[in-house]
Scaffold this active site. Structure first.
Site, PDB file in Angstrom:
ATOM      1  N   ASN B  79       0.774  -1.157   0.064  1.00  0.00           N
ATOM      2  CA  ASN B  79       0.056   0.113   0.003  1.00  0.00           C
ATOM      3  C   ASN B  79       0.862   1.301   0.056  1.00  0.00           C
ATOM      4  O   ASN B  79       0.238   2.349   0.040  1.00  0.00           O
ATOM      5  CB  ASN B  79      -1.003   0.019   1.048  1.00  0.00           C
ATOM      6  CG  ASN B  79      -1.642  -1.375   1.281  1.00  0.00           C
ATOM      7  OD1 ASN B  79      -1.455  -1.870   2.236  1.00  0.00           O
ATOM      8  ND2 ASN B  79      -2.924  -1.371   0.413  1.00  0.00           N
ATOM      9  N   ILE B  86       0.978   6.842   0.267  1.00  0.00           N
ATOM     10  CA  ILE B  86       0.406   5.899   1.041  1.00  0.00           C
ATOM     11  C   ILE B  86      -0.944   5.805   0.801  1.00  0.00           C
ATOM     12  O   ILE B  86      -1.798   6.684   0.359  1.00  0.00           O
ATOM     13  CB  ILE B  86       0.320   6.280   2.644  1.00  0.00           C
ATOM     14  CG1 ILE B  86       1.820   6.460   2.777  1.00  0.00           C
ATOM     15  CG2 ILE B  86      -0.300   5.186   3.526  1.00  0.00           C
ATOM     16  CD1 ILE B  86       2.015   7.511   4.216  1.00  0.00           C
ATOM     17  N   CYS B  87      -1.646   4.374   0.522  1.00  0.00           N
ATOM     18  CA  CYS B  87      -2.752   4.348   0.052  1.00  0.00           C
ATOM     19  C   CYS B  87      -3.594   3.955   1.445  1.00  0.00           C
ATOM     20  O   CYS B  87      -3.657   2.693   1.892  1.00  0.00           O
ATOM     21  CB  CYS B  87      -3.066   3.034  -1.206  1.00  0.00           C
ATOM     22  SG  CYS B  87      -4.752   2.845  -1.407  1.00  0.00           S
ATOM     23  N   LEU B  88      -4.234   4.901   2.108  1.00  0.00           N
ATOM     24  CA  LEU B  88      -4.788   4.857   3.311  1.00  0.00           C
ATOM     25  C   LEU B  88      -6.208   5.473   3.266  1.00  0.00           C
ATOM     26  O   LEU B  88      -6.061   6.739   2.906  1.00  0.00           O
ATOM     27  CB  LEU B  88      -4.126   5.055   4.322  1.00  0.00           C
ATOM     28  CG  LEU B  88      -4.526   5.107   5.763  1.00  0.00           C
ATOM     29  CD1 LEU B  88      -4.499   3.434   6.048  1.00  0.00           C
ATOM     30  CD2 LEU B  88      -3.370   5.819   6.706  1.00  0.00           C
TER      31      LEU B  88
END
Ligand SMILES: [Zn+2]
Ligand SMILES: [Zn+2]
Ligand SMILES: [Zn+2]
Ligand SMILES: [Zn+2]
Ligand SMILES: [Zn+2]
Ligand SMILES: [Zn+2]
Lengths: 512, 151
Positions: B79, B86-88
């Site tokens: 991620n 950041i993939c959040l």
């Protein structure tokens, strides 16, 4: 005008050709069919072109009706209607069955835990609705049962400042924030194009902010206008019978109770589109298939580019020939050989018997071939259909130019006293019909591409070939209009349109 | 420059007074909206033993919009991409103005403990994480040793 009644009948469903439609209901059309246009015309479509004001009135009537039945605010009624395709009956029914569940799914209330017995009862939900509030707590309404009395100060979790309780607002979920933070939050959301979907500020909380709270707190006129515009868009989009006209800068909203892939033509900007999916009208192909086809064409545009040639060599004398008309029946200017632009075959073999040009012949042994051969075959098949799709689209444009040239020639004739415009009107009728037929023909190719092999495909391709042959005959005659016999031309028009409606009646799946 | 909102001052104070275990966030001397962040790799994760540097910036309309956070130290994670992005969800559509720097950094720490290859940002990493988790974890350990452990 010969027949005003007929004109009126036609003008609703086919405005594009309003003024040249007297050929259409001639011939074997009987009175029964005329009374039931749905059976006579597979493309018949009833719809209205409405203004923003008309729609606002229409939606407000629905909102008021629900207010009266359920005794709720307009703001809440709008949310409930939005979530139920503007179907009052469904909302009322769901409300009577389980008001709490209705409010939870519409995101007016947070989901209730099973332990919370009081709020799971329909009575509690009804109470919330009848409080006269919109599902949010404004400071004066807080009263005795609020967690924080209005005179005590409270900390806002967003701006981290302590303020008096009367500055705080909360939704049905109880998450409380100060007025300034809500306002700034609403403006940020509106700026991003969000309106009735604005949710509570608390993390993981899904409760919706009702319209009246937004409009109570947001005071800047620009932001209020934006909010109302976006909200209106969402309302229209959630109503199954309404479509925004896709025409550039057009404000018209098309309304129809028949939600099918029929053609609507905007009465203001004249844009025609498929009522179901909003794209260019695409009969006989259905909405999913045309979407798949257009995506494929966009993906494979490079592969297909090389075929979009404007010149080809005459199959007999090999002289270079440029195509400058829409008709695909070509005659070499050098050797006078008649041939087909699409397949370069002799035009004589295209005639009456069996027009093979439109059909793609699958390799019967394909399953046993190598992956490589299969891939090449798949590409060949696609290019066959793409080439014809593309070619008819070009022909449409070229024929439009032919009409323009014709218009100028006729203008000169009329100026020189050779007949009147009325005398030449039949030619424009013919051209209009040709465009309509070729348009349908163009859209038969994606349909055929995705069809499974079998007797139904055979029938489709047979009818497609027949239509194609008659269209090219018509185009040939129109290009030579001034020397074509009027009766001959009218006959050709009649045949072409009959082929078109026959194909649509058999293959255009518009049943709702 | 406009004065610092009370909210940012409060958050900064609290971050300094009650630091979260394994997380260290210090505002830059010249820019109170820019934070130097250090997150230590959680125990029992392939990032254990690593010290990861991040940068965190609070945009002008914070907290109406989410902080911008990025890994500076290279990390092998489905991620987190090569640029450290950041993939959040809480940094994107699930952002809420009531969330804080502290909660965001805790979410990032949790992401190191539980990578989510089904919602990938670094596609090749996510792919390997799905088809051969053991090898992916080995790679993550190697990268941690190589880039996040100071000798
Ligand atoms: Zn506040
Ligand atoms: Zn809430
Ligand atoms: Zn329009
Ligand atoms: Zn459609
Ligand atoms: Zn020739
Ligand atoms: Zn041909």
């Amino acid at each position: 005008m010969e027949s005003d009644i007929e004109m009126e009948l036609e003008s609703d469903n086919d405005g594009e050709y309003d003024d040249d439609y007297d050929y259409y209901n001639t011939g074997e059309d009987c009175d029964v069919e005329r009374l039931d246009p749905k059976r006579a015309d597979p493309e018949y479509f009833e719809y209205d072109c409405l203004t923003v004001e008309d729609i606002e009135k229409l939606l407000n009537e629905l909102v008021e009706k629900l207010n009266t039945i359920l005794q709720i605010t307009p703001s809440l009624a709008k949310v409930l209607l939005l979530e139920h395709q503007w179907n009052n009956t469904v909302v009322v029914e769901k409300y009577r069955q389980d008001a709490n569940a209705l409010l939870v799914t519409a995101r007016i209330k947070p989901p209730t835990s099973s332990a919370d017995a009081a709020s799971t009862s329909a009575a509690a939900a009804a109470q919330l609705l009848k409080m006269g509030s919109s599902g949010y707590k404004a400071p004066p309404a807080v009263g005795g049962n609020a967690n924080t009395p209005p005179y005590r100060s409270q900390m806002c979790p967003v701006c981290a400042s302590s303020q008096l309780g009367d500055k705080f607002y909360s939704l049905a979920c109880g998450h409380s924030f100060c007025k300034d933070c809500w306002t700034m939050y609403f403006e940020t959301q509106i700026f991003q194009g969000i309106s009735i979907q604005i949710g509570c500020m608390a993390p993981m909380c899904n409760v919706r902010v009702p319209e009246d709270l937004v409009l109570t707190l947001v005071t800047r006129p620009v932001m209020r206008d934006k909010y109302q515009q976006f909200a209106f868009k969402d309302y229209v989009k959630s109503h199954p019978e309404l479509r925004f006209c896709p025409g550039p800068n057009c404000q018209i909203i098309v309304q129809s109770s028949e939600i099918s892939a029929k053609r609507a033509i905007c009465k203001v900007c004249r844009t025609g589109f498929c009522f179901k999916c909003g794209m260019d009208y695409h009969a006989p192909t259905d909405c999913q298939v045309i979407k798949k086809w257009l995506t494929k064409c966009a993906d494979d545009s490079e592969t297909a580019n090389y075929i979009s040639a404007h010149t080809k060599d005459c199959p007999k004398c090999h002289i270079c020939i440029e195509k400058n008309g829409g008709c695909n029946h070509m005659q070499c200017f050098n050797c006078k050989h008649d041939f087909c632009w699409m397949c370069l075959g002799d035009w004589k073999t295209h005639g009456s018997e069996y027009y093979e040009c439109s059909r793609y012949k699958d390799n019967p042994n394909i399953a046993n071939e190598s992956v490589h051969v299969q891939a090449r075959e798949a590409l060949k098949k696609y290019l066959h259909y793409y080439e014809r799709w593309e070619n008819h689209s070009k022909s449409l444009k070229l024929e439009q130019q032919t009409i323009e040239r014709l218009r100028q020639r006729i203008n000169t004739k009329v100026m020189n006293g050779s007949g009147t415009w009325i005398d030449w009107q039949y030619l424009f009728n013919a051209a209009g019909l040709l465009a309509k037929c070729r348009y349908t023909l163009q859209y038969t190719y994606p349909y055929a591409y995705y069809m499974e092999a079998g007797s139904r495909k055979n029938l489709f391709e047979y009818q497609q070939a027949q239509l194609e042959a008659e269209i090219e005959n018509l185009s040939w005659k129109i290009e030579r209009a001034e020397t074509t016999d009027l009766g001959d031309l009218e006959n050709q028009m009649d045949i072409a349109e009959k082929r078109r409606t026959t194909l649509l009646k058999d293959f255009f799946p518009v049943a709702v | 420059m406009s004065s610092l909102p009370r909210r940012i001052i409060k958050e900064t104070q609290r971050l300094m007074q009650e630091p979260v275990p394994g997380i260290n966030a210090i505002p830059d001397e010249n820019n109170a909206r820019y934070f130097h962040v250090i997150v230590t790799g959680p125990n029992d994760s392939p990032f254990e033993g690593g010290v990861f540097k991040l940068e965190l910036f609070l945009p002008e309309d914070y907290p109406m919009s989410a902080p911008k956070v990025r890994f500076i130290t290279k990390i092998y994670h489905p991620n987190i991409d090569r640029l450290g992005r950041i993939c959040l969800d809480v940094l994107k559509d699930k952002w809420s103005p009531a969330l804080q720097i502290r909660t965001i950094l805790l979410s990032i720490q949790a992401l190191l403990s539980a990578p989510n290859p089904d919602d990938p940002l670094a596609n090749d990493v996510a792919e390997l994480w799905k088809v051969n988790e053991a090898e992916a974890i080995r790679n993550a350990r190697e990268w941690t040793q190589k880039y996040a452990v100071e000798d």
